[in-house]
Design a protein around this motif. Sequence first.
Motif, PDB file in Angstrom:
ATOM      1  N   ASN A 232       0.794  -1.233   0.000  1.00 40.23           N
ATOM      2  CA  ASN A 232       0.000   0.000   0.000  1.00 40.23           C
ATOM      3  C   ASN A 232       0.823   1.280   0.000  1.00 40.23           C
ATOM      4  OD1 ASN A 232      -2.454  -1.416  -0.064  1.00 40.23           O
ATOM      5  ND2 ASN A 232      -2.366  -1.696   2.148  1.00 40.23           N
ATOM      6  N   GLU A 233       2.103   1.185  -0.286  1.00 50.66           N
ATOM      7  CA  GLU A 233       2.963   2.367  -0.379  1.00 50.66           C
ATOM      8  C   GLU A 233       3.071   2.809  -1.836  1.00 50.66           C
ATOM      9  OE1 GLU A 233       4.496   4.142   1.985  1.00 50.66           O
ATOM     10  OE2 GLU A 233       3.871   2.863   3.647  1.00 50.66           O
ATOM     11  N   HIS A 234       3.287   4.098  -2.039  1.00 54.17           N
ATOM     12  CA  HIS A 234       3.572   4.637  -3.371  1.00 54.17           C
ATOM     13  C   HIS A 234       5.092   4.631  -3.520  1.00 54.17           C
ATOM     14  CE1 HIS A 234      -0.544   5.820  -4.145  1.00 54.17           C
ATOM     15  NE2 HIS A 234      -0.582   6.237  -2.883  1.00 54.17           N
ATOM     16  N   VAL A 235       5.573   3.959  -4.561  1.00 50.33           N
ATOM     17  CA  VAL A 235       7.006   3.757  -4.750  1.00 50.33           C
ATOM     18  C   VAL A 235       7.465   4.532  -5.979  1.00 50.33           C
ATOM     19  CG1 VAL A 235       8.806   2.042  -5.247  1.00 50.33           C
ATOM     20  CG2 VAL A 235       6.910   1.465  -3.702  1.00 50.33           C
ATOM     21  N   LEU A 236       8.555   5.270  -5.822  1.00 49.94           N
ATOM     22  CA  LEU A 236       9.191   5.948  -6.939  1.00 49.94           C
ATOM     23  C   LEU A 236      10.606   5.400  -7.061  1.00 49.94           C
ATOM     24  CD1 LEU A 236       9.278   8.137  -9.148  1.00 49.94           C
ATOM     25  CD2 LEU A 236      10.124   9.725  -7.378  1.00 49.94           C
ATOM     26  N   LEU A 237      10.882   4.691  -8.159  1.00 51.81           N
ATOM     27  CA  LEU A 237      12.229   4.189  -8.441  1.00 51.81           C
ATOM     28  C   LEU A 237      12.967   5.247  -9.243  1.00 51.81           C
ATOM     29  CD1 LEU A 237      11.470   0.526  -9.563  1.00 51.81           C
ATOM     30  CD2 LEU A 237      12.498   1.267  -7.413  1.00 51.81           C
ATOM     31  N   ILE A 238      14.155   5.600  -8.795  1.00 49.45           N
ATOM     32  CA  ILE A 238      14.953   6.614  -9.485  1.00 49.45           C
ATOM     33  C   ILE A 238      16.215   5.946  -9.995  1.00 49.45           C
ATOM     34  CG2 ILE A 238      16.141   8.822  -9.267  1.00 49.45           C
ATOM     35  CD1 ILE A 238      14.285   9.384  -6.833  1.00 49.45           C
ATOM     36  N   ASP A 239      16.493   6.112 -11.278  1.00 47.25           N
ATOM     37  CA  ASP A 239      17.689   5.519 -11.868  1.00 47.25           C
ATOM     38  C   ASP A 239      18.358   6.538 -12.778  1.00 47.25           C
ATOM     39  OD1 ASP A 239      19.584   3.564 -12.210  1.00 47.25           O
ATOM     40  OD2 ASP A 239      18.323   2.218 -13.379  1.00 47.25           O
ATOM     41  N   ASP A 240      19.550   6.198 -13.235  1.00 48.85           N
ATOM     42  CA  ASP A 240      20.300   7.122 -14.068  1.00 48.85           C
ATOM     43  C   ASP A 240      19.810   7.155 -15.509  1.00 48.85           C
ATOM     44  OD1 ASP A 240      21.228   4.542 -14.552  1.00 48.85           O
ATOM     45  OD2 ASP A 240      23.343   5.040 -14.391  1.00 48.85           O
ATOM     46  N   ILE A 241      19.629   5.971 -16.111  1.00 47.91           N
ATOM     47  CA  ILE A 241      19.337   5.952 -17.550  1.00 47.91           C
ATOM     48  C   ILE A 241      18.366   4.824 -17.894  1.00 47.91           C
ATOM     49  CG2 ILE A 241      21.350   4.511 -18.076  1.00 47.91           C
ATOM     50  CD1 ILE A 241      21.657   6.289 -20.660  1.00 47.91           C
ATOM     51  N   PHE A 242      17.473   5.126 -18.808  1.00 46.25           N
ATOM     52  CA  PHE A 242      16.573   4.127 -19.370  1.00 46.25           C
ATOM     53  C   PHE A 242      17.149   3.784 -20.735  1.00 46.25           C
ATOM     54  CE2 PHE A 242      12.235   3.241 -21.403  1.00 46.25           C
ATOM     55  CZ  PHE A 242      12.174   1.961 -20.916  1.00 46.25           C
ATOM     56  N   ASP A 243      17.928   2.698 -20.752  1.00 47.83           N
ATOM     57  CA  ASP A 243      18.565   2.272 -21.991  1.00 47.83           C
ATOM     58  C   ASP A 243      17.660   1.229 -22.638  1.00 47.83           C
ATOM     59  OD1 ASP A 243      20.231   1.548 -24.077  1.00 47.83           O
ATOM     60  OD2 ASP A 243      22.014   1.334 -22.850  1.00 47.83           O
ATOM     61  N   GLU A 244      17.896  -0.040 -22.391  1.00 49.77           N
ATOM     62  CA  GLU A 244      17.007  -1.064 -22.929  1.00 49.77           C
ATOM     63  C   GLU A 244      15.852  -1.341 -21.981  1.00 49.77           C
ATOM     64  OE1 GLU A 244      19.544  -4.351 -23.867  1.00 49.77           O
ATOM     65  OE2 GLU A 244      20.353  -3.338 -25.624  1.00 49.77           O
ATOM     66  N   GLY A 245      16.034  -1.095 -20.697  1.00 51.78           N
ATOM     67  CA  GLY A 245      14.958  -1.239 -19.723  1.00 51.78           C
ATOM     68  C   GLY A 245      14.789  -2.634 -19.146  1.00 51.78           C
ATOM     69  N   ILE A 246      15.669  -3.545 -19.483  1.00 52.62           N
ATOM     70  CA  ILE A 246      15.526  -4.922 -19.024  1.00 52.62           C
ATOM     71  C   ILE A 246      15.621  -4.999 -17.504  1.00 52.62           C
ATOM     72  CG2 ILE A 246      16.530  -7.242 -19.122  1.00 52.62           C
ATOM     73  CD1 ILE A 246      17.561  -6.442 -21.975  1.00 52.62           C
ATOM     74  N   THR A 247      16.635  -4.374 -16.929  1.00 48.69           N
ATOM     75  CA  THR A 247      16.824  -4.423 -15.477  1.00 48.69           C
ATOM     76  C   THR A 247      15.704  -3.703 -14.752  1.00 48.69           C
ATOM     77  OG1 THR A 247      19.218  -4.497 -15.810  1.00 48.69           O
ATOM     78  CG2 THR A 247      18.424  -3.923 -13.600  1.00 48.69           C
ATOM     79  N   LEU A 248      15.374  -2.496 -15.180  1.00 49.79           N
ATOM     80  CA  LEU A 248      14.334  -1.710 -14.508  1.00 49.79           C
ATOM     81  C   LEU A 248      12.983  -2.424 -14.566  1.00 49.79           C
ATOM     82  CD1 LEU A 248      13.951   0.861 -12.921  1.00 49.79           C
ATOM     83  CD2 LEU A 248      13.564   2.069 -15.066  1.00 49.79           C
ATOM     84  N   LYS A 249      12.646  -3.007 -15.702  1.00 49.19           N
ATOM     85  CA  LYS A 249      11.392  -3.748 -15.814  1.00 49.19           C
ATOM     86  C   LYS A 249      11.385  -4.940 -14.856  1.00 49.19           C
ATOM     87  CE  LYS A 249       8.368  -6.213 -19.005  1.00 49.19           C
ATOM     88  NZ  LYS A 249       8.130  -6.651 -20.385  1.00 49.19           N
ATOM     89  N   ALA A 250      12.506  -5.662 -14.769  1.00 52.90           N
ATOM     90  CA  ALA A 250      12.589  -6.815 -13.871  1.00 52.90           C
ATOM     91  C   ALA A 250      12.435  -6.393 -12.411  1.00 52.90           C
ATOM     92  CB  ALA A 250      13.906  -7.558 -14.078  1.00 52.90           C
TER      93      ALA A 250
END
Length: 137
Positions: A50-68
């Motif tokens: 029930n928390e609102h989560v904001l993930l902050i990263d440096d770059i959206f390249d292919e997005g494989i890691t961030l999506k996982a």
Amino acid sequence: MNGGLIPAGQLLTQLTFYHRMHYIHATRYRDNQGTNELTWNYRPDVELTNEHVLLIDDIFDEGITLKAIVEELKIENPASINCCVLLNKEHDRKVKDFNVDFVGIDVADRYVYGCGMDFHGYLRHLPGIYAIKEDQI
């Protein structure tokens, strides 16, 4: 997400609303080479239900890691998950059915470093964003 440390540090000091900050670290890289396996070096150690989560990263390249990472965090049943990146690399190699919610700036498909992004493990600390000349790759 080592790369997200500098952008997160700079962004979070500008937020004026009440929030908690936590660190996670997951990667698909071994010896500077991408793999298909997500490895958690540091999982969330707080309740995300029930928390609102904001993930902050440096770059959206292919997005494989961030999506996982997003898929893994959804198991915790957060109220929402949004992704914020400093840079969005413009190319057509991105994962399907996944987009980030907030982008600082779009950049050409070049090897970039600085401001959280590394050059062979170094130079994340640089205060600016730099690109390798195309003929030097």
